[in-house]
Design an enzyme around this catalytic site. Sequence first.
Site, PDB file in Angstrom:
ATOM      1  N   LYS A  83      50.830  17.286  15.909  1.00  0.00           N
ATOM      2  CA  LYS A  83      49.980  18.214  15.156  1.00  0.00           C
ATOM      3  C   LYS A  83      48.823  18.655  16.037  1.00  0.00           C
ATOM      4  O   LYS A  83      48.040  17.828  16.524  1.00  0.00           O
ATOM      5  CB  LYS A  83      49.422  17.524  13.924  1.00  0.00           C
TER       6      LYS A  83
HETATM    7  C1  E4P Z   1      49.467  18.544   6.128  1.00  0.00           C
HETATM    8  O1  E4P Z   1      50.149  18.317   7.098  1.00  0.00           O
HETATM    9  C2  E4P Z   1      48.205  17.851   5.800  1.00  0.00           C
HETATM   10  O2  E4P Z   1      48.353  16.497   6.143  1.00  0.00           O
HETATM   11  C3  E4P Z   1      47.875  17.877   4.328  1.00  0.00           C
HETATM   12  O3  E4P Z   1      48.846  18.585   3.599  1.00  0.00           O
HETATM   13  C4  E4P Z   1      46.468  18.223   4.015  1.00  0.00           C
HETATM   14  O4  E4P Z   1      46.298  18.177   2.621  1.00  0.00           O
HETATM   15  P1  E4P Z   1      44.885  18.072   1.901  1.00  0.00           P
HETATM   16  O5  E4P Z   1      44.287  19.424   1.870  1.00  0.00           O
HETATM   17  O6  E4P Z   1      45.216  17.572   0.539  1.00  0.00           O
HETATM   18  O7  E4P Z   1      44.061  17.090   2.703  1.00  0.00           O
END
Ligand code: E4P
Length: 214
Positions: A83
């Site tokens: 990521k």
């Molecule tokens: C995606 O890869 C993220 O880990 C996640 O969906 C973020 O979600 P949030 O906005 O609930 O923290």
Amino acid sequence: MKLFIDTADIKEIRRAKELGILDGVTTNPTLVSRIGRPYREVLVEVAKEVDGPVSAEVISTDYDGMVKEARELAKIRDNINIKIPLIEEGLRAVRTLSSEKIKTNVTLCFNSIQALMAAKAGATFISPFIGRLDDIASEGMEVVEEIATIYANYGFNTEIIVASIRNPLHIKHAALIGADIATIPFDVFQKIIKHPLTDIGIARFIEDYKKIPK
Ligand code: E4P
């Protein structure tokens, strides 16, 4: 449509796996911080638990740091993708990692032009954060629609991961748009299966079965 779970909690991953519909996992530093154990140790455990893709996020925000961290994280297991935040240095890192055949998930995407840039840089996955857009009264799902159209217009292979999901309707809309993947928190995973009329129906069938002469 592939379903990922958005967690670093091995118990939640196992429960989702038992359903037989789990295709992968996404994590982020916030999710790993909830486990209370070292970052890499948690990612190793998660990567071993599933055969599908597992996203592991870099912490650096400069090109050299991101590439170095990504190469280290990619060694954990061959199902790991990296990521990378959607910033200038991040896109440079994606281009380098893509030339090294290291898969990337470009994260913290909030509009379709950003997503176009990520695809051009060679991202394997793009993660629009729809819940966080909805939280500030923007239409998160419109961004997903636009990304799907742009990627189809130009034949990009970058897969859309609908992220920051808050409720079952987000998953329904993502599926109607034709998004490749939804990454779902464990509590929402449980909600998407349940329907009160299903439970009422089962109870009635069981009661009526008892009335059948034996
Ligand atoms: C995606 O890869 C993220 O880990 C996640 O969906 C973020 O979600 P949030 O906005 O609930 O923290």
